[in-house]
Design a protein around this motif. Structure first.
Motif, short mmCIF file in Angstrom:
data_model
loop_
_atom_site.label_atom_id
_atom_site.label_comp_id
_atom_site.label_asym_id
_atom_site.label_seq_id
_atom_site.Cartn_x
_atom_site.Cartn_y
_atom_site.Cartn_z
N PRO A 163 8.30 12.60 -2.09
CA PRO A 163 8.51 11.56 -3.11
C PRO A 163 8.78 12.19 -4.48
O PRO A 163 8.38 13.34 -4.73
CB PRO A 163 7.20 10.79 -3.11
CG PRO A 163 6.18 11.78 -2.67
CD PRO A 163 6.90 12.70 -1.71
N ARG B 4 -5.08 10.07 0.59
CA ARG B 4 -5.42 9.24 -0.57
C ARG B 4 -5.09 7.77 -0.28
O ARG B 4 -4.19 7.46 0.48
CB ARG B 4 -4.62 9.70 -1.80
CG ARG B 4 -5.13 11.00 -2.40
CD ARG B 4 -4.36 11.30 -3.67
NE ARG B 4 -4.70 12.60 -4.21
CZ ARG B 4 -5.71 12.82 -5.06
NH1 ARG B 4 -6.48 11.82 -5.44
NH2 ARG B 4 -5.96 14.03 -5.51
N ARG B 5 -5.84 6.91 -0.95
CA ARG B 5 -5.75 5.47 -0.70
C ARG B 5 -4.35 4.92 -0.98
O ARG B 5 -3.91 3.97 -0.35
CB ARG B 5 -6.77 4.79 -1.62
CG ARG B 5 -7.08 3.40 -1.29
CD ARG B 5 -8.45 3.01 -1.84
NE ARG B 5 -8.47 2.81 -3.28
CZ ARG B 5 -9.24 1.90 -3.88
NH1 ARG B 5 -10.02 1.12 -3.16
NH2 ARG B 5 -9.26 1.77 -5.18
N PHE B 6 -3.67 5.47 -1.95
CA PHE B 6 -2.38 4.91 -2.35
C PHE B 6 -1.19 5.75 -1.90
O PHE B 6 -0.13 5.70 -2.48
CB PHE B 6 -2.36 4.66 -3.86
CG PHE B 6 -3.31 3.57 -4.25
CD1 PHE B 6 -2.93 2.24 -4.13
CD2 PHE B 6 -4.59 3.85 -4.69
CE1 PHE B 6 -3.79 1.22 -4.45
CE2 PHE B 6 -5.47 2.83 -5.01
CZ PHE B 6 -5.07 1.51 -4.89
N VAL B 7 -1.40 6.54 -0.83
CA VAL B 7 -0.30 7.28 -0.22
C VAL B 7 -0.07 6.73 1.18
O VAL B 7 -1.02 6.54 1.93
CB VAL B 7 -0.66 8.78 -0.09
CG1 VAL B 7 0.44 9.52 0.66
CG2 VAL B 7 -0.84 9.41 -1.45
N ASN B 8 1.18 6.48 1.49
CA ASN B 8 1.52 6.13 2.86
C ASN B 8 2.31 7.28 3.46
O ASN B 8 3.23 7.80 2.82
CB ASN B 8 2.38 4.86 2.91
CG ASN B 8 1.61 3.63 2.46
OD1 ASN B 8 0.38 3.57 2.59
ND2 ASN B 8 2.31 2.65 1.92
N ASP C 125 3.78 4.25 10.33
CA ASP C 125 2.67 4.53 9.41
C ASP C 125 1.58 5.28 10.20
O ASP C 125 1.12 4.81 11.23
CB ASP C 125 2.13 3.18 8.90
CG ASP C 125 1.09 3.33 7.80
OD1 ASP C 125 0.33 4.32 7.81
OD2 ASP C 125 1.03 2.44 6.94
N ILE D 51 6.54 10.92 2.93
CA ILE D 51 5.36 10.68 2.10
C ILE D 51 5.80 9.72 0.99
O ILE D 51 6.74 10.03 0.25
CB ILE D 51 4.85 12.00 1.48
CG1 ILE D 51 4.53 13.02 2.57
CG2 ILE D 51 3.64 11.75 0.57
CD1 ILE D 51 4.21 14.41 2.04
N ILE D 52 5.14 8.58 0.91
CA ILE D 52 5.63 7.54 0.00
C ILE D 52 4.46 6.89 -0.73
O ILE D 52 3.46 6.54 -0.11
CB ILE D 52 6.40 6.45 0.82
CG1 ILE D 52 7.63 7.06 1.47
CG2 ILE D 52 6.80 5.29 -0.08
CD1 ILE D 52 8.42 6.10 2.30
N PRO D 53 4.56 6.73 -2.04
CA PRO D 53 3.50 6.03 -2.75
C PRO D 53 3.41 4.59 -2.25
O PRO D 53 4.42 3.96 -1.99
CB PRO D 53 3.95 6.04 -4.22
CG PRO D 53 5.08 7.01 -4.29
CD PRO D 53 5.67 7.12 -2.92
N ALA D 54 2.19 4.07 -2.12
CA ALA D 54 2.01 2.68 -1.71
C ALA D 54 2.45 1.76 -2.85
O ALA D 54 2.13 2.01 -4.00
CB ALA D 54 0.55 2.42 -1.37
N VAL D 55 3.20 0.76 -2.51
CA VAL D 55 3.59 -0.23 -3.51
C VAL D 55 3.28 -1.60 -2.94
O VAL D 55 3.63 -1.90 -1.83
CB VAL D 55 5.10 -0.18 -3.80
CG1 VAL D 55 5.44 -1.12 -4.94
CG2 VAL D 55 5.54 1.22 -4.13
N ALA D 56 2.62 -2.41 -3.72
CA ALA D 56 2.38 -3.76 -3.27
C ALA D 56 3.67 -4.56 -3.39
O ALA D 56 4.55 -4.20 -4.14
CB ALA D 56 1.27 -4.40 -4.09
N GLY D 57 3.77 -5.61 -2.64
CA GLY D 57 5.04 -6.31 -2.60
C GLY D 57 4.94 -7.76 -2.96
O GLY D 57 4.20 -8.13 -3.84
#
Lengths: 416, 91
Positions: free
Chosen positions: B8, B54-58, B65, B84-90
């Motif tokens: 990323p 980490r909680r905010f890594v997908n 996943d 490896i992608i940062p989590a983003v809410a949608g």
């Protein structure tokens, strides 16, 4: 990269990591370089009075000074979202045996969902940052809002949706022009693809690289509820939970109003509503977990079908802190919820609204919410977009020839 | 096993701006170790102090996943593609 000073945008002064607090300039970024945590807008809110807000436009821009936008948003091309009705739901209250109930009806927004609010703030920032294209990953409502806002603002739009979306939401996006990309996958697949596209294209993805701004638009739901109640906070709010963002922003709005002295500090509980077929936040809450286990969504409430909700942990925090709860309801209950609201209040909610009504009823039945608590139910979208959910059970009472005698004969059978 | 790893934007400071690199390993954990051997410090950005994601890594292995697979123990086949992608809410 730890820049701590940046020109302010209205009262917004920086982006700040929710996890580790690292500060960044107010540009198009959304994840912390240190820890991947989500970035959020940090403000230095000055003083604002009720009179100043009341003299503002009849849209969400009356709260402009509390949002990350360059002052004067009302005069720039946009959809003028917000300031939707807060409906006193006396019939529904009677049906459910509760005291004072309100429905915040966001189906009254320009594209018939609360997403016009978040897009409005994202659009302002897309313009500020010089993007010529706005884009999004969407479960449908956001798709409508982005395509329409792009048309009004004269920006290109590229909207990504799961291909299995309700037909109504495809039509109500495509009609505005722009590029509509249907993906063979679920919302989480779409979201992931958009994160990768956002990294390579110079586009303003409202819910990716503009997300910190976008998310703040949801605060206006909370501001309006408080103002429309006569500048006070309710006892309880029931919010749908997809990503978890709306629920957390309603809480943030209430706390800001208290801090600004616009309302008295009054204890309130925030409740979350999910569909059982996509209930990762409800499952975490009810099993006492802090970690959200992602799920593969399977529900008619497609606007809530986010199996991997990034704001879920924060939604859990808010609900626990305010002594609320989160529950989930089956698709059958969702349909019952839609019909109950329609038949008692004349409000046709989309499936997410059905989730909220049905969850509220379930919480009442289980004794998890006080029937004496003045409660606000959030209806975030319009039932006309999700006709599929109710069409099988919403048919003409009778189909007859244009004959008076036949009408009398048939009608006498149904009124007994 | 050799896998390609999509990096990323946030982590490209470690890879001199390169968006896709290759790494070796039989499991995701091994791949991250291999990545860290090439780009010192990168693993600590993906893993927390306890060594968990980490909680905010997908992290996705061939589009799945890893939380639906075996997490860091997810086996990596030859030629696998890892994102490896940062989590983003949608929404």
């Amino acid at each position: 990269m730890t820049v701590t000073t940046t020109p302010a945008i209205g009262s917004a002064v920086a982006l700040k990591c929710r996890e580790c607090g690292t500060r960044y300039p107010l540009d198009a970024s959304y994840a912390c370089y240190e820890c991947f945590g989500p970035l959020e807008v940090a403000y230095e809110l000055g003083s604002v009075t009720r009179a100043q807000i009341e003299s503002g436009p009849n849209s969400m821009w009356r709260y402009e000074s509390l949002l990350p936008v360059v002052p004067g948003a009302d005069a720039r091309p946009g959809l003028q979202a917000g300031f939707t009705k807060l409906v006193r739901a006396e019939n529904l209250a009677r049906a459910l045996g509760v005291k004072t109930l309100w429905v915040k009806d966001d189906s009254g927004n320009p594209t018939h969902s609360f997403k016009d609010r978040v897009v409005a703030v994202a659009l302002e920032n897309a313009r500020r940052l010089g993007f010529e294209t706005i884009a999004c990953a969407s479960t449908g409502n956001l798709a409508n809002a982005v395509a329409a806002a792009g048309a009004r603002a004269g920006l290109k739009s590229v909207v990504f949706v799961p291909s299995n979306l309700e037909a109504g939401k495809i039509v109500t996006t495509a009609v505005y022009g722009g590029t509509l990309v249907a993906i063979d996958g679920n919302y989480d697949d779409v979201n992931r693809l958009c994160t990768e596209v956002a990294a390579s294209r110079n586009w303003g993805f409202v819910n990716v690289n503009l997300r910190p701004y976008y998310a703040e638009g949801s605060k206006t739901v909370g501001y309006e509820v408080a103002e429309q109640l006569g500048w006070r906070l309710p006892d309880a709010v029931v919010s749908p939970v997809a990503s978890g963002s709306l629920l957390t922003k309603v809480d943030k709005a209430f706390r800001e109003f208290v801090d600004l002295g616009l309302v008295d500090d009054h204890p309130y509980a925030i409740y979350g509503a999910q569909a059982t077929g996509c209930s990762p936040v409800s499952q975490a809450f009810n099993s006492g977990q802090d970690v959200i286990r992602p799920v593969k969504p399977d529900t008619i409430a497609k606007s809530l079908a986010i199996g991997n909700p990034a704001d879920g942990p924060y939604a859990l925090d808010v609900v626990r802190r305010t002594n609320g709860a989160i529950a989930d309801v089956t698709d059958e209950e969702v349909v019952e919820g839609i019909k109950l609201l329609a038949r008692t209040e004349g409000i046709f909610a989309e499936t997410a609204g059905g989730v909220v009504v049905a969850t509220y009823r379930k919480l009442l039945r289980e004794g998890r919410i006080d029937p004496g608590a003045e409660t606000v139910l959030l209806n975030t979208g319009d039932g006309l977009k999700t006709l599929d959910a109710v069409e099988a059970t919403s048919k003409p009472t009778m189909v007859i020839s244009p004959s008076y005698d036949e009408f009398e004969a048939e009608y006498s059978k149904v009124v007994s | 096993m050799s896998a390609s790893v999509r990096i990323p934007t946030i982590l490209r400071t470690y890879t001199s701006g390169v968006a896709e690199v290759s790494a070796e390993g039989a499991t995701l954990q091994d791949v991250l170790n291999s990545l860290d051997a090439q780009y010192a410090g990168i693993a600590a950005r993906v893993l927390d102090d306890n060594g968990a994601l980490r909680r905010f890594v997908n992290v996705y292995v061939n589009d799945d996943d890893v939380r639906f697979l075996d997490g860091l123990a997810t086996p990596i086949a030859e030629g696998a593609s890892i994102s490896i992608i940062p989590a983003v809410a949608g929404g």
